[in-house]
Design an enzyme around this catalytic site. Structure first.
Site, PDB file in Angstrom:
ATOM      1  N   LYS A 177       0.983  -1.147  -0.071  1.00 28.43           N
ATOM      2  CA  LYS A 177       0.013  -0.088  -0.041  1.00 28.43           C
ATOM      3  C   LYS A 177       0.802   1.319   0.023  1.00 28.43           C
ATOM      4  O   LYS A 177       1.246   1.689   1.047  1.00 28.43           O
ATOM      5  CB  LYS A 177      -1.044  -0.028   1.380  1.00 28.43           C
ATOM      6  CG  LYS A 177      -1.939   1.175   1.040  1.00 28.43           C
ATOM      7  CD  LYS A 177      -2.456   1.889   2.368  1.00 28.43           C
ATOM      8  CE  LYS A 177      -1.926   3.292   2.709  1.00 28.43           C
ATOM      9  NZ  LYS A 177      -1.793   4.155   1.785  1.00 28.43           N
ATOM     10  N   GLU A 252       9.556   1.509  10.606  1.00 23.99           N
ATOM     11  CA  GLU A 252      10.700   2.522  10.323  1.00 23.99           C
ATOM     12  C   GLU A 252       9.899   3.899  10.421  1.00 23.99           C
ATOM     13  O   GLU A 252       9.161   4.257   9.789  1.00 23.99           O
ATOM     14  CB  GLU A 252      11.142   2.558   8.764  1.00 23.99           C
ATOM     15  CG  GLU A 252      11.981   1.147   8.817  1.00 23.99           C
ATOM     16  CD  GLU A 252      13.325   1.327   9.146  1.00 23.99           C
ATOM     17  OE1 GLU A 252      14.064   2.467   9.688  1.00 23.99           O
ATOM     18  OE2 GLU A 252      13.724  -0.091   9.584  1.00 23.99           O
ATOM     19  N   CYS A 286      13.393  11.313   6.876  1.00 24.64           N
ATOM     20  CA  CYS A 286      13.250  10.707   8.276  1.00 24.64           C
ATOM     21  C   CYS A 286      14.908  11.079   8.709  1.00 24.64           C
ATOM     22  O   CYS A 286      14.738  11.168   9.912  1.00 24.64           O
ATOM     23  CB  CYS A 286      12.914   9.397   8.180  1.00 24.64           C
ATOM     24  SG  CYS A 286      13.983   8.363   7.076  1.00 24.64           S
ATOM     25  N   GLU A 384       9.299  16.191  15.195  1.00 22.56           N
ATOM     26  CA  GLU A 384       9.677  16.135  13.602  1.00 22.56           C
ATOM     27  C   GLU A 384       8.819  17.318  13.039  1.00 22.56           C
ATOM     28  O   GLU A 384       7.630  16.860  12.993  1.00 22.56           O
ATOM     29  CB  GLU A 384       9.317  14.670  13.364  1.00 22.56           C
ATOM     30  CG  GLU A 384       9.949  14.582  11.870  1.00 22.56           C
ATOM     31  CD  GLU A 384       9.453  13.106  11.416  1.00 22.56           C
ATOM     32  OE1 GLU A 384       8.359  12.696  11.459  1.00 22.56           O
ATOM     33  OE2 GLU A 384      10.550  12.446  10.897  1.00 22.56           O
TER      34      GLU A 384
HETATM   35  P1  NAD Z   1       2.087   8.494   7.476  1.00 20.03           P
HETATM   36  O1  NAD Z   1       2.389   7.791   8.736  1.00 20.03           O
HETATM   37  O2  NAD Z   1       1.137   9.441   7.291  1.00 20.03           O
HETATM   38  O3  NAD Z   1       1.680   7.487   6.362  1.00 20.03           O
HETATM   39  C1  NAD Z   1       2.378   6.363   6.138  1.00 20.03           C
HETATM   40  C2  NAD Z   1       1.644   5.334   5.376  1.00 20.03           C
HETATM   41  O4  NAD Z   1       0.769   5.018   6.299  1.00 20.03           O
HETATM   42  C3  NAD Z   1       0.598   5.985   4.079  1.00 20.03           C
HETATM   43  O5  NAD Z   1       0.666   5.013   3.237  1.00 20.03           O
HETATM   44  C4  NAD Z   1      -0.703   6.056   4.867  1.00 20.03           C
HETATM   45  O6  NAD Z   1      -1.731   6.168   3.922  1.00 20.03           O
HETATM   46  C5  NAD Z   1      -0.813   4.885   5.656  1.00 20.03           C
HETATM   47  N1  NAD Z   1      -1.714   5.131   6.898  1.00 20.03           N
HETATM   48  C6  NAD Z   1      -2.062   6.103   7.313  1.00 20.03           C
HETATM   49  N2  NAD Z   1      -3.128   5.831   8.571  1.00 20.03           N
HETATM   50  C7  NAD Z   1      -2.950   4.367   8.498  1.00 20.03           C
HETATM   51  C8  NAD Z   1      -3.528   3.449   9.454  1.00 20.03           C
HETATM   52  N3  NAD Z   1      -4.524   3.884  10.379  1.00 20.03           N
HETATM   53  N4  NAD Z   1      -3.409   2.137   9.136  1.00 20.03           N
HETATM   54  C9  NAD Z   1      -2.459   1.565   8.336  1.00 20.03           C
HETATM   55  N5  NAD Z   1      -1.638   2.615   7.610  1.00 20.03           N
HETATM   56  C10 NAD Z   1      -1.912   3.967   7.718  1.00 20.03           C
HETATM   57  O7  NAD Z   1       3.519   8.820   6.996  1.00 20.03           O
HETATM   58  P2  NAD Z   1       3.838  10.051   5.702  1.00 20.03           P
HETATM   59  O8  NAD Z   1       3.331  11.580   5.972  1.00 20.03           O
HETATM   60  O9  NAD Z   1       3.344   9.306   4.539  1.00 20.03           O
HETATM   61  O10 NAD Z   1       5.515  10.095   5.762  1.00 20.03           O
HETATM   62  C11 NAD Z   1       6.156  11.083   6.657  1.00 20.03           C
HETATM   63  C12 NAD Z   1       6.481   9.929   7.792  1.00 20.03           C
HETATM   64  O11 NAD Z   1       7.429   8.807   7.454  1.00 20.03           O
HETATM   65  C13 NAD Z   1       7.599  10.778   8.630  1.00 20.03           C
HETATM   66  O12 NAD Z   1       7.198  10.854  10.083  1.00 20.03           O
HETATM   67  C14 NAD Z   1       8.957  10.589   8.449  1.00 20.03           C
HETATM   68  O13 NAD Z   1       9.939  10.427   9.369  1.00 20.03           O
HETATM   69  C15 NAD Z   1       8.485   8.817   8.144  1.00 20.03           C
HETATM   70  N6  NAD Z   1       9.684   8.300   7.339  1.00 20.03           N
HETATM   71  C16 NAD Z   1      10.314   7.156   7.986  1.00 20.03           C
HETATM   72  C17 NAD Z   1      11.248   6.661   7.311  1.00 20.03           C
HETATM   73  C18 NAD Z   1      12.309   5.824   8.111  1.00 20.03           C
HETATM   74  O14 NAD Z   1      13.034   4.966   7.280  1.00 20.03           O
HETATM   75  N7  NAD Z   1      12.704   5.649   9.362  1.00 20.03           N
HETATM   76  C19 NAD Z   1      11.660   6.913   6.017  1.00 20.03           C
HETATM   77  C20 NAD Z   1      10.695   7.814   5.529  1.00 20.03           C
HETATM   78  C21 NAD Z   1       9.676   8.510   6.241  1.00 20.03           C
END
Ligand code: NAD
Length: 495
Positions: A177, A252, A286, A384
């Site tokens: 997804k 992650e 991140c 963040e």
């Molecule tokens: P997000 O958590 O909003 O969304 C990530 C994914 O989760 C999306 O596909 C979203 O549709 C899905 N999602 C949302 N609600 C959900 C639920 N209730 N159940 C299951 N899936 C759900 O994150 P974002 O805004 O897309 O990305 C930014 C975040 O990602 C930042 O906090 C960043 O630090 C983190 N990030 C971490 C890494 C790492 O490797 N540690 C890498 C990249 C991004």
């Protein structure tokens, strides 16, 4: 610019979708419709899970020789390279990242597929020959089963490439997804995998929102593992949703990563790295080095160097080859960044650079921003921000630098700048983070494990053990020769 219309990818083909349930994606830099994706339903998500389950339970993918799986992964790497320009353009239009950077990410992603192919051929168990002359134990590595991969919008193809090739190399089948903001390249990847020879049903892609698609994947009893990259807040929801069948969970998550600068460092190189560390991907990263921790003796002069570079950073149209910092991904993120900037001023930090929306045309851009006089308790030092906002804090001793570095709930990465090897190692040992960079930042390859301490995640990706989390270990214990009857004595021997 033209609009791509995508369907889900289930069981080796585009899946019919409800045309009224479409997500429209406007380019964040141009405000032009560039893609529409299906807003997945519970039934569509369950259909994809069922396809992955069939492909796992009936094979042949999980039981193919490692060399055969490796061949598919290598062909996929080659196809990513062949299609790199088209994939990079999709990422730039959907996410707002500079085209030059997007091209680098496609090359990086292809390299990961090659690396996973090598690991597919080396996966093996172990044996134990020291438990007695009539006993022999050994372990088998088996694929964990159906894996759900949930990814964010900031590095769409790169992040799915940190998970999917390793899951496939281990023999798992998958439902992916992607983010509802940037689903294009993941759907393209599914087609490339088919072209590379992946059997139908082994990799399925369902697009849509976290609710319901992500939730159903995290909850479903036919899913054996969920591997998630995204925010810490959603990571918590994934853990809660996964309890029903005690599925394996890898996370992650976010970071508030320090860049620690000592006076004896190569300060010119450090200033360049600090600018790169915070403004790369507009800070939507991140690993973003969003806190710079400065020894008090050099704080002012060092920040001058950083500000001078940040002032001349080419910010703007991500399709322009010269651009280094593009657009902010969506309205909510844009508002949140400006809100964090306002909180910095309100809480008493001093705005040294930027702090405002850039330009008045289409698209959402924010000036490279620097705050000084920041203290550890301020929101801009703890949260963040995920935007181009650098917070500068001061320290006097190495111990204080380490304490400050560890003063957030996160622990993803840190960069330390010093020529003193004792001080470097003291920091490397003392800072609680999954990756420590010494005199550099965001360097290294997929040969190195990556992941977070604390609220930055659970588990590690990449590195030589990257297949391990996608496997179960089965112990096989063999008894050699006649086995002595220990419990049951024959009746005639009882007298
Ligand atoms: P997000 O958590 O909003 O969304 C990530 C994914 O989760 C999306 O596909 C979203 O549709 C899905 N999602 C949302 N609600 C959900 C639920 N209730 N159940 C299951 N899936 C759900 O994150 P974002 O805004 O897309 O990305 C930014 C975040 O990602 C930042 O906090 C960043 O630090 C983190 N990030 C971490 C890494 C790492 O490797 N540690 C890498 C990249 C991004």
């Amino acid at each position: 610019m033209f609009t791509e219309h995508y369907a889900h990818w289930i069981d080796g083909r585009p899946s019919p979708i409800n045309p009224s349930a479409r997500i429209e994606r406007l380019s964040p830099a141009h405000d032009v419709l560039v893609a529409t994706y299906a807003a997945g339903t519970v039934a569509e998500t369950e259909k994809a899970i069922a396809a992955a389950r069939r492909a796992f339970d009936h094979g042949p993918w999980p039981s193919l020789p490692g060399a055969d799986r490796a061949a598919v992964l290598q062909r996929t790497a080659a196809l990513i390279r062949e299609n790199a320009e088209a994939l990079a353009r999709i990422e730039t239009l959907e996410s707002g990242k500079p085209i030059g950077q997007a091209r680098d990410e496609m090359a990086w992603a292809a390299g990961i597929w090659d690396y996973a192919a090598a690991l597919a051929r080396t996966l093996h168990g172990d044996s134990t020959n020291t438990i007695g002359s009539n006993q022999l134990g050994f372990t088998l590595k088996e694929p964990v089963g159906v894996v759900a991969l949930i990814t964010p919008w900031n590095f769409p193809l790169l992040i799915v490439s940190q998970k999917l090739p390793f899951a496939l190399a281990a023999g798992c089948t998958c439902v992916v997804k992607p983010s509802e903001f940037t689903s294009g390249t993941t759907l393209r990847l599914a087609r490339l995998l088919q072209e590379a020879g992946l059997p139908d049903g082994v990799c399925n892609v369902v697009t849509g929102y976290g609710e319901p698609v992500g939730r159903v994947l995290a909850e479903h009893r036919e899913v054996d593992k969920v591997s998630f990259t995204g925010s810490t807040a959603v990571g918590r929801k994934i853990v809660a949703a996964s309890h029903g069948n005690l599925k394996r969970v890898a996370l992650e998550l976010g970071g508030k990563n320090p860049q620690v600068i000592f006076p004896d460092a190569d300060l010119d190189a450090a200033a360049d790295a600090v600018v790169f560390g915070i403004y790369f991907n507009a800070g939507e990263c991140c690993n973003s080095g969003s806190r710079v921790l400065l020894h008090r003796a050099i704080a002012d002069s060092f920040l001058e160097r950083v500000a001078a570079r940040a002032r001349t950073l080419p910010v703007g149209d991500p399709l322009d080859e010269r651009t280094k910092m593009g657009a902010i991904v969506n309205e909510a993120q844009f508002d949140r960044i400006l809100d964090c900037i306002a909180s910095g001023t309100r809480e008493g930090a001093r705005l040294l650079l930027g702090g405002k929306r850039l330009g008045s045309g289409p698209g959402r851009f924010i000036e490279p921003t620097i705050f000084t006089d920041v203290t550890a308790s301020m929101r801009i030092a703890r949260e963040e921000i995920f935007g181009p906002v650098l917070s500068a804090l001061c320290f006097d001793t190495t111990d204080e630098a380490i304490r400050l570095a560890n003063s957030t709930a996160y622990g993803l990465s840190a960069a330390v700048w010093t020529r003193d090897v004792d001080r470097m190692l003291t920091c490397a040992r003392g800072i609680r983070a999954g990756t420590i960079w010494g005199n550099t930042i965001m360097e290294g390859g997929c040969e190195l494990p990556f992941g977070g301490y604390g609220q930055s995640g659970i588990g590690r990706e990449l590195g030589p053990d990257a297949l391990e989390p996608f496997t179960e270990t089965k112990t096989v214990m063999l008894h050699l020769g006649p086995r002595k009857n220990l419990w049951h004595q024959p009746p005639d021997s009882a007298s």
